[in-house]
Scaffold this motif. Sequence first.
Motif, mmCIF file in Angstrom:
data_model
loop_
_atom_site.group_PDB
_atom_site.id
_atom_site.type_symbol
_atom_site.label_atom_id
_atom_site.label_comp_id
_atom_site.label_asym_id
_atom_site.label_seq_id
_atom_site.Cartn_x
_atom_site.Cartn_y
_atom_site.Cartn_z
ATOM 1 N N UNK A 50 0.833 -1.200 0.000
ATOM 2 C CA UNK A 50 0.000 0.000 0.000
ATOM 3 C C UNK A 50 0.872 1.257 0.000
ATOM 4 N N UNK A 51 1.485 1.579 -1.148
ATOM 5 C CA UNK A 51 2.341 2.763 -1.199
ATOM 6 C C UNK A 51 1.518 4.047 -1.061
ATOM 7 N N UNK A 52 2.158 5.068 -0.567
ATOM 8 C CA UNK A 52 1.511 6.374 -0.436
ATOM 9 C C UNK A 52 1.297 6.977 -1.822
ATOM 10 N N UNK A 53 0.073 7.436 -2.075
ATOM 11 C CA UNK A 53 -0.218 8.048 -3.369
ATOM 12 C C UNK A 53 0.641 9.287 -3.604
ATOM 13 N N UNK A 54 1.011 9.970 -2.528
ATOM 14 C CA UNK A 54 1.855 11.161 -2.656
ATOM 15 C C UNK A 54 3.216 10.801 -3.245
ATOM 16 N N UNK A 55 3.770 9.666 -2.839
ATOM 17 C CA UNK A 55 5.066 9.229 -3.376
ATOM 18 C C UNK A 55 4.962 8.872 -4.852
ATOM 19 N N UNK A 56 3.876 8.217 -5.222
ATOM 20 C CA UNK A 56 3.671 7.862 -6.625
ATOM 21 C C UNK A 56 3.478 9.126 -7.449
ATOM 22 N N UNK A 57 2.696 10.058 -6.943
ATOM 23 C CA UNK A 57 2.453 11.320 -7.647
ATOM 24 C C UNK A 57 3.760 12.070 -7.875
ATOM 25 N N UNK A 58 4.607 12.067 -6.868
ATOM 26 C CA UNK A 58 5.900 12.748 -6.991
ATOM 27 C C UNK A 58 6.754 12.084 -8.064
ATOM 28 N N UNK A 59 6.797 10.753 -8.075
ATOM 29 C CA UNK A 59 7.579 10.022 -9.081
ATOM 30 C C UNK A 59 7.072 10.276 -10.489
ATOM 31 N N UNK A 60 5.752 10.329 -10.639
ATOM 32 C CA UNK A 60 5.144 10.518 -11.954
ATOM 33 C C UNK A 60 5.011 11.986 -12.346
ATOM 34 N N UNK A 61 5.267 12.869 -11.387
ATOM 35 C CA UNK A 61 5.124 14.306 -11.584
ATOM 36 C C UNK A 61 3.704 14.675 -12.017
ATOM 37 N N UNK A 62 2.738 14.066 -11.316
ATOM 38 C CA UNK A 62 1.330 14.402 -11.505
ATOM 39 C C UNK A 62 0.715 14.607 -10.125
ATOM 40 N N UNK A 63 -0.504 15.101 -10.098
ATOM 41 C CA UNK A 63 -1.161 15.358 -8.818
ATOM 42 C C UNK A 63 -1.659 14.053 -8.188
ATOM 43 N N UNK A 64 -1.885 14.105 -6.886
ATOM 44 C CA UNK A 64 -2.442 12.953 -6.175
ATOM 45 C C UNK A 64 -3.821 12.625 -6.739
ATOM 46 N N UNK A 65 -4.593 13.650 -7.085
ATOM 47 C CA UNK A 65 -5.912 13.412 -7.683
ATOM 48 C C UNK A 65 -5.789 12.656 -9.001
ATOM 49 N N UNK A 66 -4.783 13.000 -9.804
ATOM 50 C CA UNK A 66 -4.577 12.281 -11.066
ATOM 51 C C UNK A 66 -4.176 10.827 -10.816
ATOM 52 N N UNK A 67 -3.358 10.587 -9.796
ATOM 53 C CA UNK A 67 -2.984 9.211 -9.450
ATOM 54 C C UNK A 67 -4.236 8.443 -9.052
ATOM 55 N N UNK A 68 -5.063 9.055 -8.220
ATOM 56 C CA UNK A 68 -6.292 8.405 -7.778
ATOM 57 C C UNK A 68 -7.184 8.079 -8.981
ATOM 58 N N UNK A 69 -7.317 9.023 -9.904
ATOM 59 C CA UNK A 69 -8.155 8.811 -11.094
ATOM 60 C C UNK A 69 -7.621 7.656 -11.935
ATOM 61 N N UNK A 70 -6.298 7.650 -12.161
ATOM 62 C CA UNK A 70 -5.700 6.584 -12.968
ATOM 63 C C UNK A 70 -5.816 5.232 -12.264
ATOM 64 N N UNK A 71 -5.651 5.232 -10.959
ATOM 65 C CA UNK A 71 -5.809 4.005 -10.176
ATOM 66 C C UNK A 71 -7.247 3.493 -10.277
ATOM 67 N N UNK A 72 -8.190 4.392 -10.181
ATOM 68 C CA UNK A 72 -9.602 4.038 -10.317
ATOM 69 C C UNK A 72 -9.853 3.436 -11.720
ATOM 70 N N UNK A 73 -9.258 4.027 -12.741
ATOM 71 C CA UNK A 73 -9.405 3.504 -14.110
ATOM 72 C C UNK A 73 -8.873 2.078 -14.199
ATOM 73 N N UNK A 74 -7.714 1.823 -13.595
ATOM 74 C CA UNK A 74 -7.147 0.472 -13.623
ATOM 75 C C UNK A 74 -8.047 -0.526 -12.895
ATOM 76 N N UNK A 75 -8.624 -0.093 -11.787
ATOM 77 C CA UNK A 75 -9.534 -0.966 -11.043
ATOM 78 C C UNK A 75 -10.775 -1.275 -11.864
ATOM 79 N N UNK A 76 -11.317 -0.260 -12.529
ATOM 80 C CA UNK A 76 -12.498 -0.483 -13.376
ATOM 81 C C UNK A 76 -12.194 -1.438 -14.523
ATOM 82 N N UNK A 77 -10.956 -1.377 -15.044
ATOM 83 C CA UNK A 77 -10.546 -2.264 -16.125
ATOM 84 C C UNK A 77 -10.100 -3.629 -15.598
ATOM 85 N N UNK A 78 -10.168 -3.795 -14.283
ATOM 86 C CA UNK A 78 -9.844 -5.058 -13.597
ATOM 87 C C UNK A 78 -8.369 -5.448 -13.716
ATOM 88 N N UNK A 79 -7.491 -4.435 -13.567
ATOM 89 C CA UNK A 79 -6.059 -4.700 -13.514
ATOM 90 C C UNK A 79 -5.622 -4.645 -12.081
#
Length: 79
Positions: A50-79
Amino acid sequence: MDSTLREFLRQGNTVISNLVLKNYKKLGMTDTEFILYLQLNSYLQKGETFPELENIAKSLQISVNDVYTQLHNLIEKKY
């Protein structure tokens, strides 16, 4: 040993299936979703489930909200 090389070795490697690497678009992933998938896989391989979304956002240079949105998309696609 050079400090850059030492850091490189300390960080380790992430293993990913060549099949996924070559076909992520065919699997329905966007580039951003795929990079997020790689990030999550990297954390998982280091034992951090369970990595911190803030750390992922920093690595990807996107906002935490964008990480959450992309994560939600992956979950909806069942990845």
